[in-house]
Design a protein around this motif. Structure first.
Motif, PDB file in Angstrom:
ATOM      1  N   LYS A 167     -37.142 -27.750  35.567  1.00 12.43           N
ATOM      2  CA  LYS A 167     -37.646 -27.141  34.328  1.00 12.43           C
ATOM      3  C   LYS A 167     -39.079 -26.641  34.501  1.00 12.43           C
ATOM      4  O   LYS A 167     -39.471 -25.608  33.969  1.00 12.43           O
ATOM      5  CB  LYS A 167     -37.575 -28.142  33.191  1.00 12.43           C
ATOM      6  CG  LYS A 167     -36.155 -28.445  32.734  1.00 12.43           C
ATOM      7  CD  LYS A 167     -36.157 -29.461  31.599  1.00 12.43           C
ATOM      8  CE  LYS A 167     -34.737 -29.774  31.127  1.00 12.43           C
ATOM      9  NZ  LYS A 167     -34.734 -30.772  30.019  1.00 12.43           N
ATOM     10  N   LEU A 168     -39.864 -27.421  35.254  1.00 12.32           N
ATOM     11  CA  LEU A 168     -41.255 -27.013  35.468  1.00 12.32           C
ATOM     12  C   LEU A 168     -41.361 -25.813  36.406  1.00 12.32           C
ATOM     13  O   LEU A 168     -42.254 -24.970  36.263  1.00 12.32           O
ATOM     14  CB  LEU A 168     -42.048 -28.194  36.058  1.00 12.32           C
ATOM     15  CG  LEU A 168     -42.357 -29.360  35.101  1.00 12.32           C
ATOM     16  CD1 LEU A 168     -43.000 -30.517  35.861  1.00 12.32           C
ATOM     17  CD2 LEU A 168     -43.294 -28.896  33.985  1.00 12.32           C
ATOM     18  N   TRP A 173     -43.514 -36.277  43.379  1.00 11.01           N
ATOM     19  CA  TRP A 173     -42.323 -36.566  42.574  1.00 11.01           C
ATOM     20  C   TRP A 173     -41.049 -36.291  43.368  1.00 11.01           C
ATOM     21  O   TRP A 173     -40.079 -37.058  43.277  1.00 11.01           O
ATOM     22  CB  TRP A 173     -42.334 -35.734  41.295  1.00 11.01           C
ATOM     23  CG  TRP A 173     -43.287 -36.259  40.261  1.00 11.01           C
ATOM     24  CD1 TRP A 173     -44.525 -35.789  39.971  1.00 11.01           C
ATOM     25  CD2 TRP A 173     -43.065 -37.373  39.395  1.00 11.01           C
ATOM     26  NE1 TRP A 173     -45.107 -36.534  38.986  1.00 11.01           N
ATOM     27  CE2 TRP A 173     -44.224 -37.520  38.601  1.00 11.01           C
ATOM     28  CE3 TRP A 173     -42.011 -38.266  39.205  1.00 11.01           C
ATOM     29  CZ2 TRP A 173     -44.360 -38.510  37.625  1.00 11.01           C
ATOM     30  CZ3 TRP A 173     -42.143 -39.255  38.239  1.00 11.01           C
ATOM     31  CH2 TRP A 173     -43.302 -39.378  37.464  1.00 11.01           C
ATOM     32  N   ARG A 221     -36.483 -32.600  35.780  1.00 11.10           N
ATOM     33  CA  ARG A 221     -37.852 -32.347  35.305  1.00 11.10           C
ATOM     34  C   ARG A 221     -38.538 -31.292  36.166  1.00 11.10           C
ATOM     35  O   ARG A 221     -39.190 -30.365  35.654  1.00 11.10           O
ATOM     36  CB  ARG A 221     -38.644 -33.655  35.350  1.00 11.10           C
ATOM     37  CG  ARG A 221     -40.097 -33.539  34.919  1.00 11.10           C
ATOM     38  CD  ARG A 221     -40.731 -34.918  34.831  1.00 11.10           C
ATOM     39  NE  ARG A 221     -42.149 -34.839  34.582  1.00 11.10           N
ATOM     40  CZ  ARG A 221     -43.098 -34.755  35.514  1.00 11.10           C
ATOM     41  NH1 ARG A 221     -42.716 -34.746  36.787  1.00 11.10           N
ATOM     42  NH2 ARG A 221     -44.367 -34.685  35.196  1.00 11.10           N
ATOM     43  N   SER A 225     -46.165 -32.083  42.336  1.00 12.27           N
ATOM     44  CA  SER A 225     -44.699 -32.028  42.326  1.00 12.27           C
ATOM     45  C   SER A 225     -44.094 -32.575  43.614  1.00 12.27           C
ATOM     46  O   SER A 225     -42.987 -33.135  43.602  1.00 12.27           O
ATOM     47  CB  SER A 225     -44.230 -30.582  42.114  1.00 12.27           C
ATOM     48  OG  SER A 225     -44.707 -29.753  43.164  1.00 12.27           O
ATOM     49  N   GLU A 261     -33.011 -37.390  37.132  1.00 12.62           N
ATOM     50  CA  GLU A 261     -33.999 -37.119  36.081  1.00 12.62           C
ATOM     51  C   GLU A 261     -35.245 -36.434  36.652  1.00 12.62           C
ATOM     52  O   GLU A 261     -35.793 -35.499  36.041  1.00 12.62           O
ATOM     53  CB  GLU A 261     -34.396 -38.422  35.390  1.00 12.62           C
ATOM     54  CG  GLU A 261     -33.323 -38.969  34.443  1.00 12.62           C
ATOM     55  CD  GLU A 261     -33.821 -40.209  33.696  1.00 12.62           C
ATOM     56  OE1 GLU A 261     -34.852 -40.777  34.128  1.00 12.62           O
ATOM     57  OE2 GLU A 261     -33.190 -40.589  32.703  1.00 12.62           O
ATOM     58  N   ILE A 262     -35.677 -36.884  37.814  1.00 17.35           N
ATOM     59  CA  ILE A 262     -36.842 -36.250  38.453  1.00 17.35           C
ATOM     60  C   ILE A 262     -36.523 -34.812  38.832  1.00 17.35           C
ATOM     61  O   ILE A 262     -37.313 -33.882  38.604  1.00 17.35           O
ATOM     62  CB  ILE A 262     -37.284 -37.055  39.693  1.00 17.35           C
ATOM     63  CG1 ILE A 262     -37.802 -38.432  39.273  1.00 17.35           C
ATOM     64  CG2 ILE A 262     -38.371 -36.312  40.466  1.00 17.35           C
ATOM     65  CD1 ILE A 262     -38.124 -39.363  40.439  1.00 17.35           C
TER      66      ILE A 262
END
Length: 290
Positions: A274-275, A235, A271, A232, A267-268
């Motif tokens: 949410k994770l 990202w 994501r 992560s 967008e990253i």
């Protein structure tokens, strides 16, 4: 009388010898004069040969020839036996010499091999120590660079010391030019260096150079995301790159490119949020991205 008695004794012994020789000669003739039945080298042949020399008339002609042939054959056999013994002794001596030379050669080879192994081990240890020293020096240097990239930036940025930030970022850039990053940690630091460099250049008004620096950081972090797609942090670093490219595009007046970069960063962040819904860091990043 004593002399007569001695003569009679000798004569009796000579007659016994003659009879034995005659019997052996007759046996030899019956078996087609086989060489194996001639008188062998021994006491009987020696006595018969002496008697033939001293009293040749005591033996018939056939017995005399038999004794001479036996003596010649025994002599030849004796010479061949001596030759064989000499040959055996010579062969054994040569074998001993060859074995000794082989032993010396093997010992020398073993000693050379041991010396080569010792030298190889010494060189290996030396190389290992050099590698460890180089690794330690690199780790120390990268810790210093890490401090320059993050700690000094965080301390100087609030003070507005652009000239100092520029000097620090240049030193970090020179380091990575001379020491190309190989590990993921070093690559992250190099990407952070380019982001810092782009930030300093943008503040100084050099937008073209700033974009190049941000693009360098983007290329590195895209490669890290491909290699560590489940990490992560990689990202998150990439989202920062998109945000920086959005900022430089906006400063250049390229609204479309800025919007696309900001959208990619959002967008990253979505994501990751949410994770990791319980992570304050991801939630904070998402709020900033909005």
């Amino acid at each position: 009388w004593q002399a007569l008695g001695q003569w009679l004794e000798n004569s009796a012994r000579d007659l016994v010898t003659r009879r034995r020789v005659s019997q052996r000669r007759q046996d030899w003739e019956k078996h087609e004069e086989s060489v194996d039945l001639l008188l062998p080298d021994g006491s009987l042949l020696a006595e018969a040969t002496r008697l033939l020399q001293d009293r040749p008339a005591i033996f018939p002609k056939d017995d005399s020839g038999f004794i001479r042939l036996s003596s010649e054959t025994a002599g030849q056999s004796s010479r061949r036996a001596r030759q064989r013994r000499r040959l055996v002794v010579l062969s054994l001596s040569l074998l001993a010499l060859v074995a000794s030379a082989a032993a010396v050669w093997a010992f020398q080879r073993e000693r050379d091999a041991m010396a080569a192994r010792d030298l190889a081990e010494a060189e290996k240890s030396k190389a290992l120590l050099s590698e460890q020293a180089a690794t330690h020096a690199r780790d120390t240097a990268e810790k210093l660079i890490n401090s320059m990239i993050y700690d000094l930036r965080d301390k100087l940025e609030p003070l507005g010391r652009i000239e100092l930030l520029d000097d620090v970022s240049k030193q970090a850039e020179d380091y990575f030019k001379n020491n190309p990053a190989k590990t993921s940690k070093a690559l992250r630091n190099e990407a952070a260096m380019w982001n810092n460099r782009g930030d300093v250049l943008q503040r100084s008004g050099n937008l073209k150079a700033a974009r190049k620096a941000f693009q360098n950081a983007m290329e590195i972090r895209q490669g890290l995301v491909e290699a560590y797609s489940k990490d992560s942090q990689m990202w998150r670093d990439l989202s920062v790159c998109y945000e920086n490219l959005g900022g430089i595009s906006l400063a250049e007046g390229d609204i479309k490119t800025a919007s696309e970069a900001y959208h990619a960063s959002l967008e990253i962040c979505l994501r990751l949020a949410k994770l990791y819904p319980r992570s304050t860091q991801t939630q904070r990043d998402l709020s900033i991205s909005y």
